[in-house]
Design a protein around this motif. Structure first.
Motif, PDB file in Angstrom:
ATOM      1  N   ALA A   1      -7.064   4.591   2.847  1.00  0.00           N
ATOM      2  CA  ALA A   1      -6.021   3.588   3.083  1.00  0.00           C
ATOM      3  C   ALA A   1      -6.445   2.196   2.632  1.00  0.00           C
ATOM      4  O   ALA A   1      -5.591   1.315   2.450  1.00  0.00           O
ATOM      5  CB  ALA A   1      -5.657   3.559   4.568  1.00  0.00           C
ATOM      6  N   PHE A   2      -7.733   1.975   2.430  1.00  0.00           N
ATOM      7  CA  PHE A   2      -8.227   0.642   2.090  1.00  0.00           C
ATOM      8  C   PHE A   2      -8.392   0.442   0.584  1.00  0.00           C
ATOM      9  O   PHE A   2      -8.765  -0.650   0.156  1.00  0.00           O
ATOM     10  CB  PHE A   2      -9.566   0.385   2.795  1.00  0.00           C
ATOM     11  CG  PHE A   2      -9.450   0.348   4.285  1.00  0.00           C
ATOM     12  CD1 PHE A   2      -9.071  -0.808   4.937  1.00  0.00           C
ATOM     13  CD2 PHE A   2      -9.686   1.487   5.036  1.00  0.00           C
ATOM     14  CE1 PHE A   2      -8.945  -0.842   6.314  1.00  0.00           C
ATOM     15  CE2 PHE A   2      -9.567   1.465   6.410  1.00  0.00           C
ATOM     16  CZ  PHE A   2      -9.190   0.307   7.059  1.00  0.00           C
TER      17      PHE A   2
ATOM     18  N   GLY B   1       6.720   8.523   1.824  1.00  0.00           N
ATOM     19  CA  GLY B   1       7.319   9.397   0.830  1.00  0.00           C
ATOM     20  C   GLY B   1       7.800   8.681  -0.413  1.00  0.00           C
ATOM     21  O   GLY B   1       8.454   9.288  -1.269  1.00  0.00           O
ATOM     22  N   ARG B   2       7.465   7.397  -0.553  1.00  0.00           N
ATOM     23  CA  ARG B   2       7.964   6.597  -1.678  1.00  0.00           C
ATOM     24  C   ARG B   2       7.180   6.851  -2.966  1.00  0.00           C
ATOM     25  O   ARG B   2       7.638   6.522  -4.047  1.00  0.00           O
ATOM     26  CB  ARG B   2       7.871   5.118  -1.289  1.00  0.00           C
ATOM     27  CG  ARG B   2       8.637   4.158  -2.171  1.00  0.00           C
ATOM     28  CD  ARG B   2      10.075   4.046  -1.776  1.00  0.00           C
ATOM     29  NE  ARG B   2      10.254   3.334  -0.528  1.00  0.00           N
ATOM     30  CZ  ARG B   2      10.378   2.012  -0.419  1.00  0.00           C
ATOM     31  NH1 ARG B   2      10.312   1.249  -1.493  1.00  0.00           N
ATOM     32  NH2 ARG B   2      10.582   1.459   0.760  1.00  0.00           N
ATOM     33  N   ARG B   3       6.011   7.394  -2.870  1.00  0.00           N
ATOM     34  CA  ARG B   3       5.169   7.646  -4.043  1.00  0.00           C
ATOM     35  C   ARG B   3       4.618   9.064  -3.980  1.00  0.00           C
ATOM     36  O   ARG B   3       4.368   9.606  -2.909  1.00  0.00           O
ATOM     37  CB  ARG B   3       3.991   6.648  -4.105  1.00  0.00           C
ATOM     38  CG  ARG B   3       4.412   5.190  -4.256  1.00  0.00           C
ATOM     39  CD  ARG B   3       4.999   4.953  -5.635  1.00  0.00           C
ATOM     40  NE  ARG B   3       5.299   3.548  -5.844  1.00  0.00           N
ATOM     41  CZ  ARG B   3       6.468   2.981  -5.600  1.00  0.00           C
ATOM     42  NH1 ARG B   3       7.463   3.709  -5.107  1.00  0.00           N
ATOM     43  NH2 ARG B   3       6.665   1.698  -5.828  1.00  0.00           N
ATOM     44  N   TRP B   4       4.420   9.660  -5.168  1.00  0.00           N
ATOM     45  CA  TRP B   4       3.779  10.966  -5.313  1.00  0.00           C
ATOM     46  C   TRP B   4       4.387  12.000  -4.370  1.00  0.00           C
ATOM     47  O   TRP B   4       3.684  12.659  -3.596  1.00  0.00           O
ATOM     48  CB  TRP B   4       2.274  10.842  -5.065  1.00  0.00           C
ATOM     49  CG  TRP B   4       1.559  10.090  -6.133  1.00  0.00           C
ATOM     50  CD1 TRP B   4       2.044   9.773  -7.369  1.00  0.00           C
ATOM     51  CD2 TRP B   4       0.241   9.537  -6.070  1.00  0.00           C
ATOM     52  NE1 TRP B   4       1.113   9.067  -8.082  1.00  0.00           N
ATOM     53  CE2 TRP B   4       0.000   8.896  -7.316  1.00  0.00           C
ATOM     54  CE3 TRP B   4      -0.753   9.518  -5.104  1.00  0.00           C
ATOM     55  CZ2 TRP B   4      -1.189   8.261  -7.598  1.00  0.00           C
ATOM     56  CZ3 TRP B   4      -1.950   8.885  -5.370  1.00  0.00           C
ATOM     57  CH2 TRP B   4      -2.165   8.268  -6.609  1.00  0.00           C
TER      58      TRP B   4
ATOM     59  N   SER C   1       0.814  -1.224   0.000  1.00  0.00           N
ATOM     60  CA  SER C   1       0.000   0.000   0.000  1.00  0.00           C
ATOM     61  C   SER C   1       0.844   1.269   0.000  1.00  0.00           C
ATOM     62  O   SER C   1       0.597   2.202   0.773  1.00  0.00           O
ATOM     63  CB  SER C   1      -0.946  -0.009   1.216  1.00  0.00           C
ATOM     64  OG  SER C   1      -1.771  -1.135   1.213  1.00  0.00           O
ATOM     65  N   LEU C   2       1.839   1.325  -0.877  1.00  0.00           N
ATOM     66  CA  LEU C   2       2.685   2.521  -0.938  1.00  0.00           C
ATOM     67  C   LEU C   2       1.903   3.741  -1.426  1.00  0.00           C
ATOM     68  O   LEU C   2       2.117   4.858  -0.947  1.00  0.00           O
ATOM     69  CB  LEU C   2       3.881   2.267  -1.850  1.00  0.00           C
ATOM     70  CG  LEU C   2       4.967   1.347  -1.286  1.00  0.00           C
ATOM     71  CD1 LEU C   2       6.010   1.050  -2.346  1.00  0.00           C
ATOM     72  CD2 LEU C   2       5.614   1.960  -0.063  1.00  0.00           C
ATOM     73  N   TYR C   3       1.010   3.543  -2.370  1.00  0.00           N
ATOM     74  CA  TYR C   3       0.209   4.670  -2.849  1.00  0.00           C
ATOM     75  C   TYR C   3      -0.791   5.123  -1.792  1.00  0.00           C
ATOM     76  O   TYR C   3      -1.040   6.321  -1.637  1.00  0.00           O
ATOM     77  CB  TYR C   3      -0.517   4.290  -4.131  1.00  0.00           C
ATOM     78  CG  TYR C   3       0.377   4.205  -5.336  1.00  0.00           C
ATOM     79  CD1 TYR C   3       0.701   5.345  -6.069  1.00  0.00           C
ATOM     80  CD2 TYR C   3       0.925   2.994  -5.743  1.00  0.00           C
ATOM     81  CE1 TYR C   3       1.539   5.273  -7.175  1.00  0.00           C
ATOM     82  CE2 TYR C   3       1.759   2.921  -6.848  1.00  0.00           C
ATOM     83  CZ  TYR C   3       2.060   4.062  -7.556  1.00  0.00           C
ATOM     84  OH  TYR C   3       2.896   3.989  -8.645  1.00  0.00           O
TER      85      TYR C   3
ATOM     86  N   VAL D   1      -1.215   8.813  -0.134  1.00  0.00           N
ATOM     87  CA  VAL D   1      -2.483   9.542  -0.033  1.00  0.00           C
ATOM     88  C   VAL D   1      -2.718   9.993   1.406  1.00  0.00           C
ATOM     89  O   VAL D   1      -3.193  11.120   1.649  1.00  0.00           O
ATOM     90  CB  VAL D   1      -3.642   8.664  -0.538  1.00  0.00           C
ATOM     91  CG1 VAL D   1      -4.990   9.310  -0.225  1.00  0.00           C
ATOM     92  CG2 VAL D   1      -3.517   8.421  -2.036  1.00  0.00           C
ATOM     93  N   LEU D   2      -2.387   9.145   2.367  1.00  0.00           N
ATOM     94  CA  LEU D   2      -2.513   9.539   3.767  1.00  0.00           C
ATOM     95  C   LEU D   2      -1.604  10.728   4.075  1.00  0.00           C
ATOM     96  O   LEU D   2      -2.003  11.672   4.772  1.00  0.00           O
ATOM     97  CB  LEU D   2      -2.161   8.362   4.674  1.00  0.00           C
ATOM     98  CG  LEU D   2      -3.136   7.180   4.673  1.00  0.00           C
ATOM     99  CD1 LEU D   2      -2.577   6.035   5.504  1.00  0.00           C
ATOM    100  CD2 LEU D   2      -4.496   7.590   5.203  1.00  0.00           C
TER     101      LEU D   2
END
Length: 351
Positions: free
Chosen positions: A306-307, A143-146, A18-20, A24-25
């Motif tokens: 998150a889901f 911080g791994r995505r977007w 759930s990296l994306y 988003v969080l």
């Protein structure tokens, strides 16, 4: 049982999940707190500063009893408070953008904790949820995505690796093992953090639904009628009056709210997850509009995000890139250029 244990260990150790969703969080809570601080800017001194009726001295006395702490009470100077407030705004923006996320996430957690503790009697469920989530996000790879971190990593990869002097075999193996150990620790912490976030949201919905079941107002479907007639929950009295005229719809909304909250932990791994999340989104938008609780509703909507699976966010990213390329080229995409990956591989260190 051994098979299940092996599956769980594989889930926790092999790759970050759930990296994306974690991104988003980060973006959601960073934006919410930034908007919150900017909205209260004219009243900042009366809420958190030396001019508050709940003075720094009273706050320090409460901290001695409760164990809370806040950087805002280290000095009674107005200048010190303004510096802290400015730093809080900047930190929230940097966290949202994902700049040096590993360090900034810690600073952001200190900011949220400090402001929450300084005005503890003015907080609500939304503030508490944001506080819990930013503490959990500290251990995740959000911080791994977007993020600016992901962009910097991508640019470094496209520019080529820096040439390093050759090492002897022993040093090279040690460095390789240390890197693997670091990646494993980062992966485990991230996965555990995301699982704790999911458990927190499930517990929140489940306990809220079970608590409502015990109340007579929710049992007979009149809870929303009473909420709409409270002055403190009437941002637009005329709109509340119009909604209150529909007794049957309010009763259905009451029963549906309880059903969604109680059922939420049990539908996460089935086909009903997306419809339930969509209905919860509508419920929180209604709370923000009719009851005047935008911060609480925003915190819950971000938590629900998150889901959603990473494939959903990847599809959104592809749609966004196509839209941007189409608008930037007058509606025609350059078919001769293959799209480059906008995010680093999942095996790279967390930002």
């Amino acid at each position: 049982m051994p098979v299940r244990i092996g599956t769980l260990l594989t889930l926790l150790l092999e790759r970050p999940i759930s990296l994306y969703a974690a991104a988003v969080l980060r973006i959601g809570y960073g934006f919410l707190y930034l908007a919150f601080l900017l909205r209260e800017f004219p009243h900042r001194n009366e809420i958190w500063g030396p001019g508050s009726p709940w003075t720094p001295a009273l706050a320090r006395q409460l901290f001695d009893q409760t164990g809370w702490a806040s950087i805002l009470t280290l000095s009674d100077s107005r200048v010190y408070f303004e510096v802290c407030y400015t730093a809080a705004v900047v930190t929230s923006a940097l966290f949202m953008l994902g700049w040096r996320t590993r360090a900034v996430s810690v600073l952001f957690a200190v900011v949220v904790t400090s402001f929450h503790a300084r005005a503890i009697y003015m907080t609500d469920g939304g503030d508490t949820l944001i506080l819990l989530m930013v503490l959990y996000l500290v251990v995740t790879a959000c911080g791994r995505r977007w993020s600016l971190d992901a962009r910097r990593t991508r640019l470094r990869a496209s520019a080529g690796k820096t040439v390093r002097p050759p090492l002897d075999q022993a040093s090279g193996e040690l460095r390789h093992h240390l890197r693997d150990a670091r990646l494993t620790v980062i992966t485990v912490l991230h996965n555990c953090g995301m699982l704790v976030i999911a458990a927190q949201v499930c517990f929140l919905y489940g306990s809220a639904g079970l608590y409502k079941v015990q109340g007579a107002a929710w049992d007979n479907g009149t809870a929303l009628h009473y909420a709409l007639n409270l002055d403190v929950f009437q941002p637009w009295p005329a709109l509340s009056a119009v909604a209150d005229e529909h007794d049957v719809l309010l009763a259905i909304a009451c029963y549906l709210t309880v059903l969604l909250q109680v059922a939420f932990p049990f539908v996460l791994f089935g086909r009903l997850k997306c419809p339930v999340l969509a209905m919860l989104l509508g419920m929180h938008v209604g709370i923000a509009v009719f009851l005047g609780l935008p911060l609480f509703s925003g915190a819950m909507i971000v938590a629900d995000a998150a889901f959603l699976p990473d494939r959903f966010y990847r599809a959104l990213g592809r749609l966004w890139r196509r839209t941007v390329r189409g608008s930037g080229s007058g509606g025609t995409a350059d078919a001769s250029r293959a799209p480059r990956a906008l995010v680093p591989a999942q095996s790279e260190p967390a930002g």
